[in-house]
Scaffold this motif. Structure first.
Motif, PDB file in Angstrom:
ATOM      1  N   SER A  85      12.898 -63.128 -39.147  1.00 41.28           N
ATOM      2  CA  SER A  85      13.941 -63.893 -38.481  1.00 41.28           C
ATOM      3  C   SER A  85      14.870 -62.947 -37.727  1.00 41.28           C
ATOM      4  O   SER A  85      14.819 -61.725 -37.925  1.00 41.28           O
ATOM      5  CB  SER A  85      14.731 -64.708 -39.503  1.00 41.28           C
ATOM      6  OG  SER A  85      15.322 -63.841 -40.465  1.00 41.28           O
ATOM      7  N   GLN A  86      15.713 -63.521 -36.867  1.00 41.14           N
ATOM      8  CA  GLN A  86      16.651 -62.678 -36.127  1.00 41.14           C
ATOM      9  C   GLN A  86      17.606 -62.012 -37.108  1.00 41.14           C
ATOM     10  O   GLN A  86      18.246 -62.677 -37.919  1.00 41.14           O
ATOM     11  CB  GLN A  86      17.443 -63.498 -35.114  1.00 41.14           C
ATOM     12  CG  GLN A  86      18.354 -62.636 -34.241  1.00 41.14           C
ATOM     13  CD  GLN A  86      19.109 -63.460 -33.224  1.00 41.14           C
ATOM     14  OE1 GLN A  86      19.325 -64.657 -33.433  1.00 41.14           O
ATOM     15  NE2 GLN A  86      19.529 -62.864 -32.135  1.00 41.14           N
TER      16      GLN A  86
ATOM     17  N   LYS B 146      16.820 -53.871 -34.553  1.00 43.43           N
ATOM     18  CA  LYS B 146      15.517 -54.529 -34.388  1.00 43.43           C
ATOM     19  C   LYS B 146      14.824 -54.584 -35.747  1.00 43.43           C
ATOM     20  O   LYS B 146      14.727 -53.567 -36.441  1.00 43.43           O
ATOM     21  CB  LYS B 146      14.666 -53.756 -33.382  1.00 43.43           C
ATOM     22  CG  LYS B 146      13.255 -54.293 -33.188  1.00 43.43           C
ATOM     23  CD  LYS B 146      12.499 -53.415 -32.197  1.00 43.43           C
ATOM     24  CE  LYS B 146      11.068 -53.891 -31.991  1.00 43.43           C
ATOM     25  NZ  LYS B 146      10.337 -53.019 -31.042  1.00 43.43           N
TER      26      LYS B 146
ATOM     27  N   SER C 234       5.373 -59.058 -35.959  1.00 40.81           N
ATOM     28  CA  SER C 234       6.432 -59.794 -35.278  1.00 40.81           C
ATOM     29  C   SER C 234       7.700 -58.959 -35.311  1.00 40.81           C
ATOM     30  O   SER C 234       7.862 -58.098 -36.184  1.00 40.81           O
ATOM     31  CB  SER C 234       6.669 -61.161 -35.932  1.00 40.81           C
ATOM     32  OG  SER C 234       7.192 -60.996 -37.235  1.00 40.81           O
ATOM     33  N   TYR C 235       8.593 -59.231 -34.365  1.00 42.87           N
ATOM     34  CA  TYR C 235       9.874 -58.531 -34.365  1.00 42.87           C
ATOM     35  C   TYR C 235      10.931 -59.429 -33.747  1.00 42.87           C
ATOM     36  O   TYR C 235      10.636 -60.358 -32.999  1.00 42.87           O
ATOM     37  CB  TYR C 235       9.773 -57.204 -33.599  1.00 42.87           C
ATOM     38  CG  TYR C 235       9.666 -57.348 -32.100  1.00 42.87           C
ATOM     39  CD1 TYR C 235      10.804 -57.394 -31.292  1.00 42.87           C
ATOM     40  CD2 TYR C 235       8.415 -57.443 -31.482  1.00 42.87           C
ATOM     41  CE1 TYR C 235      10.696 -57.533 -29.915  1.00 42.87           C
ATOM     42  CE2 TYR C 235       8.296 -57.575 -30.111  1.00 42.87           C
ATOM     43  CZ  TYR C 235       9.438 -57.612 -29.340  1.00 42.87           C
ATOM     44  OH  TYR C 235       9.340 -57.756 -27.976  1.00 42.87           O
ATOM     45  N   GLN C 236      12.192 -59.134 -34.093  1.00 48.00           N
ATOM     46  CA  GLN C 236      13.337 -59.857 -33.560  1.00 48.00           C
ATOM     47  C   GLN C 236      14.463 -58.858 -33.308  1.00 48.00           C
ATOM     48  O   GLN C 236      14.603 -57.865 -34.039  1.00 48.00           O
ATOM     49  CB  GLN C 236      13.826 -60.940 -34.532  1.00 48.00           C
ATOM     50  CG  GLN C 236      12.895 -62.133 -34.668  1.00 48.00           C
ATOM     51  CD  GLN C 236      12.972 -63.073 -33.482  1.00 48.00           C
ATOM     52  OE1 GLN C 236      13.851 -62.963 -32.645  1.00 48.00           O
ATOM     53  NE2 GLN C 236      12.035 -64.005 -33.407  1.00 48.00           N
TER      54      GLN C 236
ATOM     55  N   SER D 285      18.657 -58.254 -32.807  1.00 47.16           N
ATOM     56  CA  SER D 285      19.946 -58.828 -33.160  1.00 47.16           C
ATOM     57  C   SER D 285      20.801 -59.002 -31.907  1.00 47.16           C
ATOM     58  O   SER D 285      20.425 -58.595 -30.802  1.00 47.16           O
ATOM     59  CB  SER D 285      20.665 -57.913 -34.150  1.00 47.16           C
ATOM     60  OG  SER D 285      21.109 -56.735 -33.492  1.00 47.16           O
TER      61      SER D 285
END
Length: 497
Positions: free
Chosen positions: A286-287, A357, A363-365, A367
């Motif tokens: 998640s973020q 990050k 997967s990546y998100q 901030s």
């Protein structure tokens, strides 16, 4: 033209798929071995959708000039057949025996079948008793002792062994006949299923298919199989419609676990289980939440600021990267979840935008950005001193101007209130009529008026020149003598109104 080519290709592919399945040779009677002289009928069964009227026959790998679906023979040998839409069959070995007593068994025995054996011989007398043996051990006699048949119901792979039979015959006397041993190999009706999945580590929300793969024997392709899928010991679906595929449209974390499948031949009541496949559903990160310890996004050079980054969801391990603008400051790995943080000592160059990050390999998100301003107290001190000095100078200048204004006002008032002096400068209205003292004992003072270097239009300066001539009357029409090295005295500054 292109459509015709595609149809031709599809036709060839379907033909090859059909040919990949084997034909089957069915003997009647379905016993082996046979007594010499017995006649056997062989039938070739294809697997194509059309009814097969012709077949090619092979004896001992030699093509025979026979194009019939059925043939009869009393000759030993290895027989095969092939139809137009099927591949070459497995061999059927016809064996003819000259023995007095033989044990006849089916050509093929599959698990789940009822194995029927026949103790068969030439008519040499009256049969009084028949016994059957498995690996030299007598089998229980559940049938009448004079029955030439013996059956074992629902055999499995463990029933593969050597069998023979004996019988007691009497005519003019009584004797015992013993058959040669026959090896019976019980075949698998279908292979143990293998559970396959499109991926063992699917991402949450993606579709996943599980298939229970098995293969029926070519001679038993009409066997109906039912499939079931089990997760952690619980049946999650049952393939009552002979479906060997389990579809999960959008897999969730609750779907993680150990899977296996079961294939069951309903008629024969044979159940086989597959291997276990562990499925671990991956959760995208998640973020992340990003914060820092600086008060109100302000910090000074030399301060230690703590940066903190945390993703609330995501499969482990999670890698955190801290950025200043687009430059990586630090890499941290959280192997079992949680957050990551690090400390940084501030310099002037650390002003700007910061973000973090979160990455778990698939997967990546990113901030949100935080802006941090760094101040330098050492550089700000000289600026403060200069500003203070500047303010002080301005105040001094203002005070000086005020003092001068007050002084000149007082001087002007004092000049107006005092008695006339012999050295008083006349009014500006008599600029062309200078006044001189006629005292002989004093030096003649010749006032000359004029603007000296005027800077402002409303200011008049007066020059007072001391003459060394004595006893001479100076009038206003006489040209003044040139006086060298005479001092210049500013007598009055008057503000013109």
């Amino acid at each position: 033209m292109l459509l015709w080519v595609l149809l031709l290709i599809l036709g060839l592919l379907s033909r090859q798929a059909a040919i990949a399945k084997k034909s089957v040779v069915e003997p009647r009677p379905s016993w082996t071995p046979l007594l010499e002289g017995e006649l056997v009928t062989l039938t070739c069964h294809g697997v194509g959708p059309l009814k097969q009227e012709k077949a090619w026959w092979y004896k001992n790998q030699q093509l025979q000039e026979i194009l019939s679906k059925n043939i009869q023979t009393n000759q030993p040998g290895e027989y095969r057949c092939q139809t137009q839409d099927s591949a070459l069959s497995d061999p059927v070995n016809l064996v003819f025996s000259s023995e007095t007593l033989i044990l006849q068994t089916p050509y093929s025995v599959f698990e789940g079948d009822t194995l029927v054996m026949r103790c068969w011989g030439k008519n040499t007398g009256t049969v009084n008793y028949i016994a059957y043996y498995k690996d030299e051990r007598k089998l229980p006699d559940f049938l009448k002792k004079f029955n030439v048949f013996f059956s074992l119901s629902r055999v499995d792979l463990n029933d593969s062994s050597k069998y023979h039979c004996t019988r007691i015959v009497s005519q003019w006397s009584t004797w015992t006949e013993i058959s040669k041993p026959v090896t019976i190999q019980v075949q698998e009706l279908f292979s143990p299923p293998e559970l396959k999945t499109t991926t063992s580590e699917p991402i949450e929300g993606t579709p996943v298919n599980l298939s229970c793969e098995t293969q029926l024997s070519p001679q038993r392709l009409d066997t109906k199989l039912h499939f079931s899928f089990i997760r952690d010991g619980t049946v999650i679906t049952s393939g009552g419609k002979n479906s060997h595929v389990l579809q999960i449209p959008a897999i969730q974390t609750k779907d993680s676990g150990s899977y296996r499948c079961e294939a069951k031949a309903v008629t024969q009541n044979i159940l086989k289980q597959s291997n276990y496949v562990k499925i671990s559903v991956k959760i995208p990160v998640s973020q992340p939440f990003f914060n820092l310890s600086a008060f109100r996004a302000q910090a000074s050079v030399g301060d230690v600021v703590e940066f903190h980054c945390k993703a609330l969801r995501g499969s482990f391990p999670i890698q955190y990267q801290f950025y200043h603008e687009n430059t990586i400051l630090e890499n941290k790995i959280a192997p079992s979840g949680g957050a990551a943080s690090f400390n940084l000592t501030m310099t002037v160059g650390h002003s700007g935008n910061y973000f973090c990050k979160a990455n778990n390999s698939f997967s990546y998100q990113l901030s949100e950005n935080l802006t941090l301003s760094i101040s330098d107290p050492i550089r700000s001190q000289p600026n403060t001193a200069i500003m203070g000095i500047t303010v002080a100078l301005i105040i001094i200048l203002i005070l000086t101007i005020v003092v001068l204004v007050v002084y000149f006002k007082l001087l002007r008032k004092s000049g107006r209130s005092s008695a006339p002096s012999p050295y008083r400068v006349s009014s500006i209205s008599n600029l062309q009529e200078p006044v001189y003292s006629n005292s002989p004992s004093q030096k003649e003072l010749v006032p000359i008026y004029g603007n000296v270097n005027p800077v402002a239009e409303n200011v008049v300066y007066s020059e007072l020149i001391t003459s060394k001539e004595h006893g001479k009357e100076v009038n206003n029409t006489k040209k003044l003598p040139e006086i060298k090295d005479s001092p210049v005295i500013y007598a009055e500054v008057k503000q013109l109104k």
